[in-house]
Write a protein that holds these residues in place. Sequence first.
Motif, short mmCIF file in Angstrom:
data_model
loop_
_atom_site.label_atom_id
_atom_site.label_comp_id
_atom_site.label_asym_id
_atom_site.label_seq_id
_atom_site.Cartn_x
_atom_site.Cartn_y
_atom_site.Cartn_z
N LYS A 108 12.26 16.64 2.39
CA LYS A 108 12.53 15.62 1.37
C LYS A 108 11.30 15.41 0.50
O LYS A 108 10.26 14.95 0.97
CB LYS A 108 12.93 14.30 2.04
N ILE A 109 11.42 15.73 -0.80
CA ILE A 109 10.31 15.57 -1.74
C ILE A 109 10.28 14.13 -2.24
O ILE A 109 11.31 13.56 -2.60
CB ILE A 109 10.45 16.53 -2.93
N TYR A 110 9.08 13.57 -2.26
CA TYR A 110 8.93 12.18 -2.71
C TYR A 110 7.63 12.03 -3.50
O TYR A 110 6.59 12.56 -3.10
CB TYR A 110 8.92 11.23 -1.52
N GLY A 111 7.71 11.33 -4.61
CA GLY A 111 6.52 10.99 -5.39
C GLY A 111 6.49 9.49 -5.62
O GLY A 111 7.42 8.95 -6.24
N PRO A 112 5.47 8.78 -5.13
CA PRO A 112 5.41 7.34 -5.34
C PRO A 112 5.37 6.99 -6.82
O PRO A 112 4.94 7.80 -7.65
CB PRO A 112 4.09 6.93 -4.65
N ALA A 113 5.83 5.80 -7.15
CA ALA A 113 5.81 5.35 -8.55
C ALA A 113 4.39 5.37 -9.09
O ALA A 113 3.44 5.03 -8.38
CB ALA A 113 6.39 3.94 -8.64
N GLN A 114 4.25 5.79 -10.34
CA GLN A 114 2.94 5.94 -10.96
C GLN A 114 2.85 5.06 -12.21
O GLN A 114 3.87 4.79 -12.86
CB GLN A 114 2.73 7.40 -11.39
N PRO A 115 1.64 4.62 -12.57
CA PRO A 115 1.49 3.93 -13.86
C PRO A 115 1.78 4.89 -15.01
O PRO A 115 1.59 6.10 -14.88
CB PRO A 115 0.01 3.50 -13.86
N ARG A 116 2.24 4.38 -16.13
CA ARG A 116 2.66 5.26 -17.22
C ARG A 116 1.51 5.72 -18.09
O ARG A 116 1.60 6.75 -18.74
CB ARG A 116 3.69 4.54 -18.10
N ALA A 117 0.42 4.97 -18.16
CA ALA A 117 -0.65 5.31 -19.09
C ALA A 117 -1.57 6.35 -18.48
O ALA A 117 -2.38 6.05 -17.61
CB ALA A 117 -1.45 4.06 -19.46
N LEU A 150 6.30 4.72 4.60
CA LEU A 150 7.07 4.34 5.79
C LEU A 150 8.40 3.72 5.40
O LEU A 150 9.43 4.00 6.03
CB LEU A 150 6.26 3.37 6.65
N SER A 151 8.40 2.90 4.35
CA SER A 151 9.65 2.30 3.89
C SER A 151 10.62 3.35 3.41
O SER A 151 11.83 3.27 3.65
CB SER A 151 9.37 1.29 2.78
N ARG A 152 10.09 4.38 2.72
CA ARG A 152 10.98 5.45 2.24
C ARG A 152 11.54 6.25 3.42
O ARG A 152 12.72 6.64 3.41
CB ARG A 152 10.22 6.37 1.28
N CYS A 153 10.72 6.49 4.43
CA CYS A 153 11.21 7.19 5.62
C CYS A 153 12.33 6.40 6.29
O CYS A 153 13.35 6.97 6.71
CB CYS A 153 10.07 7.42 6.61
N VAL A 154 12.14 5.09 6.37
CA VAL A 154 13.17 4.24 6.97
C VAL A 154 14.44 4.25 6.11
O VAL A 154 15.56 4.23 6.64
CB VAL A 154 12.64 2.80 7.15
N SER A 155 14.27 4.30 4.78
CA SER A 155 15.43 4.38 3.89
C SER A 155 16.21 5.67 4.13
O SER A 155 17.45 5.67 4.13
CB SER A 155 14.98 4.31 2.43
N GLU A 156 15.49 6.78 4.34
CA GLU A 156 16.16 8.04 4.65
C GLU A 156 16.90 7.94 5.97
O GLU A 156 18.02 8.46 6.11
CB GLU A 156 15.14 9.18 4.70
N SER A 214 0.85 -1.19 0.00
CA SER A 214 0.00 0.00 0.00
C SER A 214 0.88 1.24 0.00
O SER A 214 2.10 1.16 0.18
CB SER A 214 -0.91 0.01 1.24
N GLU A 215 0.23 2.40 -0.18
CA GLU A 215 0.99 3.65 -0.16
C GLU A 215 1.60 3.87 1.22
O GLU A 215 2.72 4.37 1.34
CB GLU A 215 0.09 4.84 -0.52
N THR A 216 0.86 3.46 2.28
CA THR A 216 1.39 3.60 3.63
C THR A 216 2.72 2.87 3.78
O THR A 216 3.69 3.41 4.31
CB THR A 216 0.38 3.05 4.65
N ASP A 217 2.76 1.65 3.29
CA ASP A 217 4.00 0.86 3.37
C ASP A 217 5.12 1.52 2.56
O ASP A 217 6.27 1.57 3.00
CB ASP A 217 3.75 -0.55 2.86
N LEU A 218 4.77 2.06 1.39
CA LEU A 218 5.78 2.73 0.56
C LEU A 218 6.36 3.94 1.27
O LEU A 218 7.58 4.14 1.28
CB LEU A 218 5.16 3.16 -0.77
#
Length: 501
Positions: A433-442, A397-403, A391-395
């Motif tokens: 820290k600016i972050y944008g989750p991965a998005q579909p291309r179409a 939180l995971s990015r925060c932990v990566s930072e 989920s976006e929540t996991d993404l």
Amino acid sequence: MKRIDAVLQENAQNQEAVFVFPSEVAASAWADRFLQISGAGAVAMERFKAWDTFKGDSVRAREQDKTSIPPALRKLFALNLLYENAALCRAGDPPVFRSLVNPQYAHSASSFAPWIASLLPPLALYVERRRTPAGDEDRDLFALAAHYREFLAENNLFEPAWEKPPLDTGGKQVFIFYPELLEDFIDYETLLASAPSVTIVRSPRADTRPECRVFPNSRAELRAAAMHIRRLVDEGLDWQEIALSVPDGDTYGPYLQRELELYGIPVVNHIGKTLAAYPAGAFFPDIQRCEAEEFSWTALCRLLLNRHLPWKDAGAIRQLIDFGRRSICVNHTAWTDAFAGPAGAVEQRAAGFYTQIREHLTALVRAKSFGGMQRAYFAFRERFFIPPADSETDLILSRCVSELTELVNLENAWPRVRCPSPFAFFCRHLREKIYGPAQPRAGVGLFPFRLAAAAPFGCHIVVGASQKGITVIFSRLYFLGERLRASLGMADRAGAADVIA
């Protein structure tokens, strides 16, 4: 865009040709376009680079054993220097700063660290042009430059903006497109112009002016943009061939995305937010607030009732919040007294939950190092969060932990650089820290203004194009007054932000 097309066609078969664009968006879009131009079935992506990537690959320190200073380490240097300055003021010794930081408030100046860090990259240019200090502000800036130069030398680091090394293109023929869009290109222009392997392709003047439409209000503008996109698609244009640029993304972005969704228009949102602005990313600043407010009922509500966090024991949370409301728990002492009273005797589940979460959060906030913070967070996550889901929540939180992990790595690599308040530093880092989750291309691309400039979209629409919003001024040595910048040959210049497909 015909000029870029021509260069790509002329060099389609030249495998030594590398194409540099103002942004990653433009580079990726032109790589796709290159497949159509060349008729090839595949393209080597390393031939299409964003400007920042090209700089990192080709502009290096004169001494190859040195490491480029990470941005977070700049902030840690500035923070350490501010603490040193405060210690000198307390001891009655001459401080580092007299003008940049008022000695009277030196003890509470840690919030200035990000600003001090932002002065460091252009500081060498300032010292070179100014030559000798005149006045307290100049003396402070010269002192800051001297301390930074000493710090870099002691830690075997280099500041890329201070370097003037030879260019290393790896034997490639480099084409740099539309440098007018680049704020720092002027710093590298002489270096690039003297390199025979580099060709600078400047943006041509537009043959026609873009269509400009005026609306009575923003609501009418958003609706017109959505309807125009629908017409373009009905006429045969694909969703991904349409770009929307928004100068004021914070204000316009959410409303524009909602309007497009109402009209059934798929959106690929490239407008990022700070990590702390996401509901899941607010977890860390909310912990800081709990500590600052001595675990008041209001602060705990904000943290525990955040539905974007994967809490394990929702029942204990509801019981605790309800008990705190009835008992008017304004701080930790009030919680302790309430649980010790007659009403608390039947609230053992809530009392145990409160005791445990306070212990874990206090350990996290008061950790003496980033490594200690990391261990405290993992212990907290194991006790209070359910296993992560996709989920976006996991993404987030995971990015925060990566930072946090990156800060731990900095701490281990440069142990002499201390952070007196690791948790406060980390929360401030997440707010920047600016972050944008991965998005579909179409889908229709939604971009911050200028990011998609020079990309070959079939239609590029700018929404909310106010005079203020689309005016781009490049200010070198921005921390100086306009008159002083002009006297140093650093007058402001307009950026060619109108180079839009």
